[in-house]
Design a protein around this motif. Sequence first.
Motif, PDB file in Angstrom:
ATOM      1  N   ARG A 135       0.819  -1.217   0.000  1.00 14.13           N
ATOM      2  CA  ARG A 135       0.000   0.000   0.000  1.00 14.13           C
ATOM      3  C   ARG A 135       0.846   1.256   0.000  1.00 14.13           C
ATOM      4  N   ASP A 136       1.989   1.250   0.713  1.00 16.61           N
ATOM      5  CA  ASP A 136       2.811   2.447   0.737  1.00 16.61           C
ATOM      6  C   ASP A 136       3.435   2.721  -0.626  1.00 16.61           C
ATOM      7  N   VAL A 137       3.787   1.649  -1.351  1.00 18.07           N
ATOM      8  CA  VAL A 137       4.324   1.806  -2.704  1.00 18.07           C
ATOM      9  C   VAL A 137       3.253   2.372  -3.627  1.00 18.07           C
ATOM     10  N   ALA A 138       2.035   1.838  -3.535  1.00 17.25           N
ATOM     11  CA  ALA A 138       0.928   2.331  -4.357  1.00 17.25           C
ATOM     12  C   ALA A 138       0.625   3.788  -4.036  1.00 17.25           C
ATOM     13  N   GLY A 139       0.674   4.138  -2.742  1.00 17.19           N
ATOM     14  CA  GLY A 139       0.423   5.518  -2.348  1.00 17.19           C
ATOM     15  C   GLY A 139       1.457   6.468  -2.917  1.00 17.19           C
ATOM     16  N   ASP A 140       2.739   6.078  -2.891  1.00 18.64           N
ATOM     17  CA  ASP A 140       3.793   6.911  -3.462  1.00 18.64           C
ATOM     18  C   ASP A 140       3.620   7.064  -4.968  1.00 18.64           C
ATOM     19  N   LEU A 141       3.220   5.971  -5.617  1.00 13.56           N
ATOM     20  CA  LEU A 141       3.026   6.010  -7.063  1.00 13.56           C
ATOM     21  C   LEU A 141       1.885   6.941  -7.440  1.00 13.56           C
ATOM     22  N   ALA A 142       0.826   6.955  -6.630  1.00 15.40           N
ATOM     23  CA  ALA A 142      -0.331   7.802  -6.915  1.00 15.40           C
ATOM     24  C   ALA A 142      -0.011   9.281  -6.740  1.00 15.40           C
TER      25      ALA A 142
END
Length: 204
Positions: A135-142
């Motif tokens: 989730r933290d990776v997805a959040g950074d990507l967004a």
Amino acid sequence: MPRGGSARGCCGGLCGLPFTVGLVVLIYWAIFQPHHIRATVDSATLSNLTVSHASSPEAAVSYDLTVSLRLHNPSVRVDIYYDAISAELRFRDAVLGAAANDTSPSVFFQRRKTSEVVKMEFDYGGPGGGVTVARDVAGDLAKETAVSLELDVHVRVRYVFKMFKLRQKPRIRCSISIPVKTEGRHRGFGGTVAASGDRCSVKY
């Protein structure tokens, strides 16, 4: 005694054979110098980038990416056979998937002092075609306004000069930064980057 001397001479001859072959290969390499291949990104197009946050520790990332990678053979006398090419995409050490389709071309012959463009497609934009990441990776990507991706390419090649052949497995790593903007209310984000002229790293 004579038979013992013959045995020692035979053993010495057999032991000397690998040394002779190695010396010939070394001389060949020094004279003809098959240089390492060079690689640059010609262009990269990102579309339909969407991030679906979930209540679990993981989230889904969907996207479509097309990359054109230029491979150059700088050798003056040596040709190269490309026997296999595979590619993987990463974002901050998180794997976003392998090339969905075979590279085009996936196998080819490259003459000395020439370049070839290889097209790589990452098709993860369809329903159920997303990639699961933390989730933290997805959040950074967004949050990214310019998505910084790393293209990791594995290649199997044969350097060829007349009767001599040398097999190698170089690894190519390219950093790609793509400015993104909203494509539409329900289409996610996307963007295109042209060649920056930055050379990818190639390690053998």
